[in-house]
Design a protein around this motif. Structure first.
Motif, PDB file in Angstrom:
ATOM      1  N   LEU A   1     130.717 -21.779 -12.458  1.00  0.00           N
ATOM      2  CA  LEU A   1     132.045 -21.737 -11.851  1.00  0.00           C
ATOM      3  C   LEU A   1     132.156 -22.588 -10.582  1.00  0.00           C
ATOM      4  O   LEU A   1     133.180 -22.565  -9.915  1.00  0.00           O
ATOM      5  CB  LEU A   1     132.427 -20.278 -11.550  1.00  0.00           C
ATOM      6  N   ARG A   2     131.097 -23.337 -10.277  1.00  0.00           N
ATOM      7  CA  ARG A   2     131.079 -24.285  -9.170  1.00  0.00           C
ATOM      8  C   ARG A   2     131.460 -23.630  -7.841  1.00  0.00           C
ATOM      9  O   ARG A   2     132.279 -24.118  -7.083  1.00  0.00           O
ATOM     10  CB  ARG A   2     131.976 -25.478  -9.488  1.00  0.00           C
ATOM     11  N   VAL A   3     130.826 -22.516  -7.561  1.00  0.00           N
ATOM     12  CA  VAL A   3     131.097 -21.756  -6.337  1.00  0.00           C
ATOM     13  C   VAL A   3     130.548 -22.498  -5.132  1.00  0.00           C
ATOM     14  O   VAL A   3     129.489 -23.107  -5.187  1.00  0.00           O
ATOM     15  CB  VAL A   3     130.451 -20.354  -6.441  1.00  0.00           C
ATOM     16  N   ARG A   4     131.296 -22.423  -4.067  1.00  0.00           N
ATOM     17  CA  ARG A   4     130.817 -22.934  -2.782  1.00  0.00           C
ATOM     18  C   ARG A   4     131.507 -22.157  -1.670  1.00  0.00           C
ATOM     19  O   ARG A   4     132.525 -21.493  -1.900  1.00  0.00           O
ATOM     20  CB  ARG A   4     131.007 -24.431  -2.654  1.00  0.00           C
ATOM     21  N   SER A   5     130.960 -22.247  -0.480  1.00  0.00           N
ATOM     22  CA  SER A   5     131.456 -21.422   0.625  1.00  0.00           C
ATOM     23  C   SER A   5     132.813 -21.887   1.157  1.00  0.00           C
ATOM     24  O   SER A   5     133.534 -21.096   1.753  1.00  0.00           O
ATOM     25  CB  SER A   5     130.438 -21.364   1.759  1.00  0.00           C
ATOM     26  N   ARG A   6     133.151 -23.142   0.959  1.00  0.00           N
ATOM     27  CA  ARG A   6     134.457 -23.669   1.370  1.00  0.00           C
ATOM     28  C   ARG A   6     135.138 -24.278   0.159  1.00  0.00           C
ATOM     29  O   ARG A   6     134.560 -25.120  -0.532  1.00  0.00           O
ATOM     30  CB  ARG A   6     134.320 -24.742   2.452  1.00  0.00           C
ATOM     31  N   LEU A   7     136.359 -23.855  -0.097  1.00  0.00           N
ATOM     32  CA  LEU A   7     137.125 -24.383  -1.220  1.00  0.00           C
ATOM     33  C   LEU A   7     137.985 -25.546  -0.736  1.00  0.00           C
ATOM     34  O   LEU A   7     137.861 -25.988   0.402  1.00  0.00           O
ATOM     35  CB  LEU A   7     137.981 -23.259  -1.816  1.00  0.00           C
TER      36      LEU A   7
ATOM     37  N   ASN B   1     140.966 -27.700   0.790  1.00  0.00           N
ATOM     38  CA  ASN B   1     141.738 -27.483   2.025  1.00  0.00           C
ATOM     39  C   ASN B   1     140.996 -26.601   3.015  1.00  0.00           C
ATOM     40  O   ASN B   1     141.610 -25.889   3.800  1.00  0.00           O
ATOM     41  CB  ASN B   1     143.118 -26.891   1.713  1.00  0.00           C
ATOM     42  N   ASN B   2     139.657 -26.606   2.944  1.00  0.00           N
ATOM     43  CA  ASN B   2     138.798 -25.865   3.859  1.00  0.00           C
ATOM     44  C   ASN B   2     139.062 -24.356   3.855  1.00  0.00           C
ATOM     45  O   ASN B   2     138.882 -23.672   4.854  1.00  0.00           O
ATOM     46  CB  ASN B   2     138.905 -26.419   5.275  1.00  0.00           C
ATOM     47  N   ILE B   3     139.490 -23.834   2.726  1.00  0.00           N
ATOM     48  CA  ILE B   3     139.726 -22.394   2.560  1.00  0.00           C
ATOM     49  C   ILE B   3     138.375 -21.723   2.350  1.00  0.00           C
ATOM     50  O   ILE B   3     137.518 -22.238   1.639  1.00  0.00           O
ATOM     51  CB  ILE B   3     140.636 -22.143   1.343  1.00  0.00           C
ATOM     52  N   SER B   4     138.191 -20.543   2.920  1.00  0.00           N
ATOM     53  CA  SER B   4     136.940 -19.811   2.748  1.00  0.00           C
ATOM     54  C   SER B   4     136.738 -19.441   1.277  1.00  0.00           C
ATOM     55  O   SER B   4     137.649 -18.939   0.611  1.00  0.00           O
ATOM     56  CB  SER B   4     136.945 -18.534   3.585  1.00  0.00           C
ATOM     57  N   GLY B   5     135.542 -19.667   0.801  1.00  0.00           N
ATOM     58  CA  GLY B   5     135.191 -19.291  -0.560  1.00  0.00           C
ATOM     59  C   GLY B   5     134.632 -17.886  -0.651  1.00  0.00           C
ATOM     60  O   GLY B   5     134.276 -17.415  -1.743  1.00  0.00           O
ATOM     61  N   ALA B   6     134.545 -17.169   0.480  1.00  0.00           N
ATOM     62  CA  ALA B   6     133.948 -15.830   0.495  1.00  0.00           C
ATOM     63  C   ALA B   6     134.630 -14.853  -0.471  1.00  0.00           C
ATOM     64  O   ALA B   6     133.939 -14.130  -1.192  1.00  0.00           O
ATOM     65  CB  ALA B   6     133.928 -15.272   1.911  1.00  0.00           C
ATOM     66  N   PRO B   7     135.974 -14.803  -0.545  1.00  0.00           N
ATOM     67  CA  PRO B   7     136.580 -13.873  -1.501  1.00  0.00           C
ATOM     68  C   PRO B   7     136.223 -14.212  -2.958  1.00  0.00           C
ATOM     69  O   PRO B   7     136.007 -13.315  -3.770  1.00  0.00           O
ATOM     70  CB  PRO B   7     138.083 -14.030  -1.256  1.00  0.00           C
ATOM     71  N   TYR B   8     136.128 -15.495  -3.272  1.00  0.00           N
ATOM     72  CA  TYR B   8     135.749 -15.936  -4.623  1.00  0.00           C
ATOM     73  C   TYR B   8     134.307 -15.521  -4.925  1.00  0.00           C
ATOM     74  O   TYR B   8     134.008 -14.975  -5.986  1.00  0.00           O
ATOM     75  CB  TYR B   8     135.923 -17.449  -4.710  1.00  0.00           C
ATOM     76  N   ILE B   9     133.424 -15.738  -3.964  1.00  0.00           N
ATOM     77  CA  ILE B   9     132.019 -15.354  -4.112  1.00  0.00           C
ATOM     78  C   ILE B   9     131.919 -13.843  -4.312  1.00  0.00           C
ATOM     79  O   ILE B   9     131.195 -13.363  -5.190  1.00  0.00           O
ATOM     80  CB  ILE B   9     131.209 -15.816  -2.884  1.00  0.00           C
TER      81      ILE B   9
ATOM     82  N   PRO C   1     147.669 -15.448  -2.385  1.00  0.00           N
ATOM     83  CA  PRO C   1     146.900 -16.113  -1.325  1.00  0.00           C
ATOM     84  C   PRO C   1     145.393 -16.095  -1.604  1.00  0.00           C
ATOM     85  O   PRO C   1     144.846 -15.076  -2.004  1.00  0.00           O
ATOM     86  CB  PRO C   1     147.213 -15.302  -0.072  1.00  0.00           C
ATOM     87  N   ASN C   2     144.758 -17.222  -1.360  1.00  0.00           N
ATOM     88  CA  ASN C   2     143.318 -17.346  -1.593  1.00  0.00           C
ATOM     89  C   ASN C   2     142.500 -16.561  -0.583  1.00  0.00           C
ATOM     90  O   ASN C   2     141.379 -16.175  -0.873  1.00  0.00           O
ATOM     91  CB  ASN C   2     142.883 -18.812  -1.492  1.00  0.00           C
ATOM     92  N   HIS C   3     143.017 -16.371   0.596  1.00  0.00           N
ATOM     93  CA  HIS C   3     142.232 -15.799   1.686  1.00  0.00           C
ATOM     94  C   HIS C   3     142.162 -14.277   1.663  1.00  0.00           C
ATOM     95  O   HIS C   3     141.414 -13.689   2.430  1.00  0.00           O
ATOM     96  CB  HIS C   3     142.794 -16.266   3.031  1.00  0.00           C
ATOM     97  N   GLU C   4     142.925 -13.612   0.805  1.00  0.00           N
ATOM     98  CA  GLU C   4     142.884 -12.153   0.767  1.00  0.00           C
ATOM     99  C   GLU C   4     141.582 -11.685   0.130  1.00  0.00           C
ATOM    100  O   GLU C   4     141.175 -12.179  -0.923  1.00  0.00           O
ATOM    101  CB  GLU C   4     144.076 -11.593  -0.010  1.00  0.00           C
TER     102      GLU C   4
ATOM    103  N   ASP D   1     140.730  -9.055  -1.523  1.00  0.00           N
ATOM    104  CA  ASP D   1     140.790  -8.470  -2.858  1.00  0.00           C
ATOM    105  C   ASP D   1     141.450  -9.401  -3.879  1.00  0.00           C
ATOM    106  O   ASP D   1     141.816  -8.980  -4.966  1.00  0.00           O
ATOM    107  CB  ASP D   1     141.514  -7.124  -2.823  1.00  0.00           C
ATOM    108  N   ASN D   2     141.594 -10.657  -3.537  1.00  0.00           N
ATOM    109  CA  ASN D   2     142.241 -11.620  -4.434  1.00  0.00           C
ATOM    110  C   ASN D   2     141.313 -12.810  -4.693  1.00  0.00           C
ATOM    111  O   ASN D   2     141.752 -13.943  -4.803  1.00  0.00           O
ATOM    112  CB  ASN D   2     143.570 -12.087  -3.817  1.00  0.00           C
ATOM    113  N   GLY D   3     140.026 -12.540  -4.787  1.00  0.00           N
ATOM    114  CA  GLY D   3     139.026 -13.592  -4.907  1.00  0.00           C
ATOM    115  C   GLY D   3     139.108 -14.426  -6.164  1.00  0.00           C
ATOM    116  O   GLY D   3     138.655 -15.569  -6.184  1.00  0.00           O
ATOM    117  N   ALA D   4     139.695 -13.884  -7.233  1.00  0.00           N
ATOM    118  CA  ALA D   4     139.780 -14.643  -8.486  1.00  0.00           C
ATOM    119  C   ALA D   4     140.573 -15.934  -8.312  1.00  0.00           C
ATOM    120  O   ALA D   4     140.377 -16.888  -9.068  1.00  0.00           O
ATOM    121  CB  ALA D   4     140.387 -13.785  -9.590  1.00  0.00           C
ATOM    122  N   THR D   5     141.430 -16.001  -7.312  1.00  0.00           N
ATOM    123  CA  THR D   5     142.197 -17.228  -7.078  1.00  0.00           C
ATOM    124  C   THR D   5     141.298 -18.402  -6.697  1.00  0.00           C
ATOM    125  O   THR D   5     141.700 -19.551  -6.811  1.00  0.00           O
ATOM    126  CB  THR D   5     143.245 -17.026  -5.970  1.00  0.00           C
TER     127      THR D   5
END
Length: 192
Positions: free
Chosen positions: A127-133, A135-143, A169-172, A174-178
């Motif tokens: 899924l090509r996870v990384r800590s920053r998505l 537009n420099n959005i935090s990848g922590a919720p996705y992780i 919103p990506n930054h929430e 509980d909304n990490g799937a975004t």
């Protein structure tokens, strides 16, 4: 023996075909899970063994001898948790006498944090996870979404559904799937 529930793994093109109809009907589809008894699992295993034996015979090959406990132990640890067993784990397994010690070891490893960690690493690569998505959005919720889905033994079809219909919103937290869509936003072939 605790029998795990297993997810029915759907092919991506089938999922994509469902999405052509729009996300709403797909969002509300129940997860597909099949509860299998120990007897049913043994029956399926026997059927697979028969097919393998038939194919080997047709090809003029003989099945390999049963692997030793030491080889089985090493392979199980490497495959399931991604490491070799410690000397203590090796001694405990090799000294045990039970007829079901291999099955019990597999269950033990599948219930371990090592399995969760290994699967997280595997899915993170896919899924090509990384800590920053983008537009420099935090990848922590996705992780967190991926890690929690694995730890919760969430069915594959449910994880895919949540990733494909994610919105908001990506930054929430509980909304990490975004993060699935935010990861490569703007790529010419998004999500390829």
């Amino acid at each position: 023996m605790q029998v795990r529930s297993i997810a029915v793994w759907a092919l991506p093109f089938v999922l994509a075909a469902d999405l052509v109809q729009g996300a709403e009907p797909f969002k509300n589809r129940p997860s597909v899970r099949a509860e299998l008894s120990a007897a049913k699992i043994r029956s399926y295993a026997a059927q697979i063994d028969k097919l393998v034996a038939r194919d080997l015979a047709e090809a003029g090959h003989k099945p390999n001898a049963m692997t030793s406990d030491a080889t089985f132990l090493r392979r199980a640890y490497l495959t399931i948790v991604g490491r070799i067993p410690t000397p203590e784990e090796t001694t405990t397994f090799l000294d045990s006498e039970g007829d079901l010690k291999r099955r019990d070891l597999i269950d033990q490893l599948l219930d371990s944090s090592g399995y969760t960690s290994r699967m997280f690493n595997w899915w993170s690569d896919i899924l090509r996870v990384r800590s920053r998505l983008s537009n420099n959005i935090s990848g922590a919720p996705y992780i967190h979404f991926i890690s929690k889905s694995i730890a919760d033994n969430k069915p594959y079809d449910q994880v895919v559904r949540e990733l494909l219909v994610a919105s908001g919103p990506n930054h929430e937290a509980d909304n990490g799937a975004t993060g699935y869509y935010a990861r490569d936003r703007g790529m010419p072939e998004d999500n390829m």
